[in-house]
Design a protein around this motif. Structure first.
Motif, short mmCIF file in Angstrom:
data_model
loop_
_atom_site.label_atom_id
_atom_site.label_comp_id
_atom_site.label_asym_id
_atom_site.label_seq_id
_atom_site.Cartn_x
_atom_site.Cartn_y
_atom_site.Cartn_z
N ALA A 9 5.11 -10.19 2.50
CA ALA A 9 3.79 -9.70 2.10
C ALA A 9 3.59 -8.25 2.50
CB ALA A 9 2.71 -10.58 2.72
N ARG A 10 4.07 -7.89 3.69
CA ARG A 10 3.94 -6.49 4.14
C ARG A 10 4.74 -5.56 3.25
NH1 ARG A 10 2.34 -2.47 4.86
NH2 ARG A 10 1.67 -1.34 6.71
N ARG A 11 5.93 -5.98 2.84
CA ARG A 11 6.74 -5.15 1.93
C ARG A 11 6.06 -5.02 0.57
NH1 ARG A 11 10.84 -8.23 4.27
NH2 ARG A 11 11.08 -9.52 2.39
N LEU A 12 5.50 -6.11 0.09
CA LEU A 12 4.81 -6.06 -1.20
C LEU A 12 3.62 -5.11 -1.14
CD1 LEU A 12 4.88 -9.84 -2.18
CD2 LEU A 12 5.98 -7.98 -3.44
N LEU A 13 2.92 -5.09 -0.02
CA LEU A 13 1.78 -4.18 0.13
C LEU A 13 2.23 -2.73 0.00
CD1 LEU A 13 -1.23 -3.74 0.76
CD2 LEU A 13 -0.61 -3.77 3.19
N ASP A 14 3.37 -2.41 0.58
CA ASP A 14 3.89 -1.04 0.51
C ASP A 14 4.37 -0.69 -0.90
OD1 ASP A 14 3.41 -0.62 3.20
OD2 ASP A 14 5.42 -1.25 3.80
N GLU A 15 4.84 -1.69 -1.64
CA GLU A 15 5.49 -1.43 -2.93
C GLU A 15 4.55 -1.48 -4.13
OE1 GLU A 15 8.38 -4.50 -3.04
OE2 GLU A 15 9.59 -3.67 -1.38
N THR A 16 3.54 -2.34 -4.08
CA THR A 16 2.76 -2.60 -5.29
C THR A 16 1.80 -1.46 -5.63
OG1 THR A 16 1.33 -4.19 -6.43
CG2 THR A 16 0.88 -3.82 -4.10
N LYS A 17 1.63 -1.22 -6.92
CA LYS A 17 0.66 -0.24 -7.40
C LYS A 17 -0.64 -0.92 -7.87
CE LYS A 17 4.22 3.03 -8.88
NZ LYS A 17 4.81 3.78 -10.03
N SER A 18 -0.65 -2.25 -7.83
CA SER A 18 -1.81 -3.01 -8.29
C SER A 18 -2.92 -2.97 -7.25
CB SER A 18 -1.40 -4.47 -8.55
OG SER A 18 -2.52 -5.31 -8.61
N ARG A 19 -4.11 -2.52 -7.65
CA ARG A 19 -5.25 -2.52 -6.72
C ARG A 19 -5.62 -3.94 -6.32
NH1 ARG A 19 -9.56 1.35 -9.58
NH2 ARG A 19 -8.47 0.64 -11.44
N MET A 20 -5.57 -4.86 -7.29
CA MET A 20 -5.86 -6.25 -6.97
C MET A 20 -4.85 -6.79 -5.97
SD MET A 20 -7.82 -8.92 -7.58
CE MET A 20 -8.56 -8.82 -9.21
N GLY A 21 -3.57 -6.48 -6.19
CA GLY A 21 -2.54 -6.93 -5.27
C GLY A 21 -2.73 -6.38 -3.87
N ARG A 22 -3.04 -5.08 -3.78
CA ARG A 22 -3.25 -4.47 -2.47
C ARG A 22 -4.46 -5.08 -1.77
NH1 ARG A 22 -2.57 0.64 -5.09
NH2 ARG A 22 -4.72 1.22 -4.55
N ALA A 23 -5.51 -5.35 -2.56
CA ALA A 23 -6.72 -5.92 -1.95
C ALA A 23 -6.45 -7.30 -1.36
CB ALA A 23 -7.83 -6.00 -3.00
N TRP A 24 -5.83 -8.18 -2.14
CA TRP A 24 -5.57 -9.52 -1.64
C TRP A 24 -4.58 -9.49 -0.47
CZ3 TRP A 24 -8.65 -13.24 -1.81
CH2 TRP A 24 -9.37 -13.58 -2.94
N LEU A 25 -3.55 -8.66 -0.57
CA LEU A 25 -2.58 -8.59 0.53
C LEU A 25 -3.23 -8.07 1.81
CD1 LEU A 25 0.49 -7.26 -1.46
CD2 LEU A 25 0.44 -9.41 -0.15
N SER A 26 -4.12 -7.10 1.69
CA SER A 26 -4.81 -6.57 2.87
C SER A 26 -5.67 -7.64 3.52
CB SER A 26 -5.66 -5.36 2.48
OG SER A 26 -4.85 -4.30 2.01
#
Length: 266
Positions: A232-249
């Motif tokens: 999940a931490r790697r995905l947070l660094d990699e994703t450009k999706s605002r929705m993805g970053r929000a949920w991962l955070s």
């Protein structure tokens, strides 16, 4: 700076509230339960204000006689977003008959692949997806198969509801749904939408589904989530999706992972 940025986002929610009290997926469009529930959760610190109360009152009118919530005021069908309505009742400490009927509906609902008939048929026909049918999750709509996202949302709702509901069935369904999510974990340590592989090929995990799966697995005694949190931490660094970053955070912070405030606009 961080506080100012957060307040600007909350102001944006206040400005985009529809006249009926709800929120749409797009500013100025019809109100739906999902964005309305998220907006009310974000604005919960203002729960005493008339603007918040108007949204809450609207959401309450969308509950059906069977206990489920419908997705908006005109689509009269039971819907997965019942889980969001139950979670919001828990956050609000509103444990009334509407709350209890919502919990009862969630407990009566399950993925079609885990019904008694489907499990009977499955005893004679191999499951090409490799799913263990006894581990029941939740579908987007009744009568369909279970998926990671509605299962995770329902787990969050039922875990919040558990202290108020004395039900062995509730606790049993939590264990089964946790087992379902764990058994559909992808080889890379995260989660896809519903399966970990297809046609013998491992599927990749995605930001939103990984974040939600982890939220559903909070306080799961069976799970060692070390690998999954790292993914999940790697995905947070990699994703450009605002929705993805929000949920991962949201998900990582719930597990105590320290994160810098994300103020990127895109």
């Amino acid at each position: 700076m961080v506080g100012a940025y957060r307040e600007s986002r909350l102001d944006a929610l206040r400005r985009t509230q529809n006249a009926d009290g709800g929120w749409g997926y797009v500013e100025g469009k019809k109100s739906w339960l999902e964005p309305t529930a998220y907006a009310l959760l974000a604005l919960h610190a203002q729960a005493g204000e008339p603007q918040w109360r108007k949204g809450w009152d609207l959401l309450r009118t969308w509950q059906r006689p069977d206990g489920a919530w419908q997705p908006n005021g005109t689509v009269n069908e039971p819907h997965w977003s019942t889980a969001l309505a139950v979670t919001l009742h828990c956050v609000r400490n509103e444990f009334d008959s509407r709350f209890r009927k919502g919990v009862e509906w969630l407990l009566a609902n399950r993925g079609e692949e885990s019904t008694t008939f489907a499990r009977f048929v499955g005893a004679f026909a191999p499951n090409h997806l490799g799913h263990d049918r006894k581990f029941a999750g939740w579908p987007w709509l009744p009568g369909t198969t279970s998926w990671i996202e509605p299962t995770a949302h329902t787990l969050v709702a039922l875990k919040k509801a558990a202290p108020q509901v004395r039900s062995e069935e509730l606790r049993r369904r939590i264990v089964l749904a946790e087992g379902m999510i764990l058994r559909r974990r992808c080889a890379d340590g995260g989660w896809n939408y519903g399966s970990k592989a297809a046609l013998g090929v491992d599927l990749p995990s995605y930001p939103e589904t990984t974040a939600l799966a982890l939220l559903g697995l909070q306080a799961c005694a069976e799970a060692d989530l070390t690998q999954d949190l790292a993914r999940a931490r790697r995905l947070l660094d990699e994703t450009k999706s605002r929705m993805g970053r929000a949920w991962l955070s949201v998900s990582l912070r719930n597990f105590g992972v320290p994160l810098a405030e994300d103020t990127r606009a895109a």
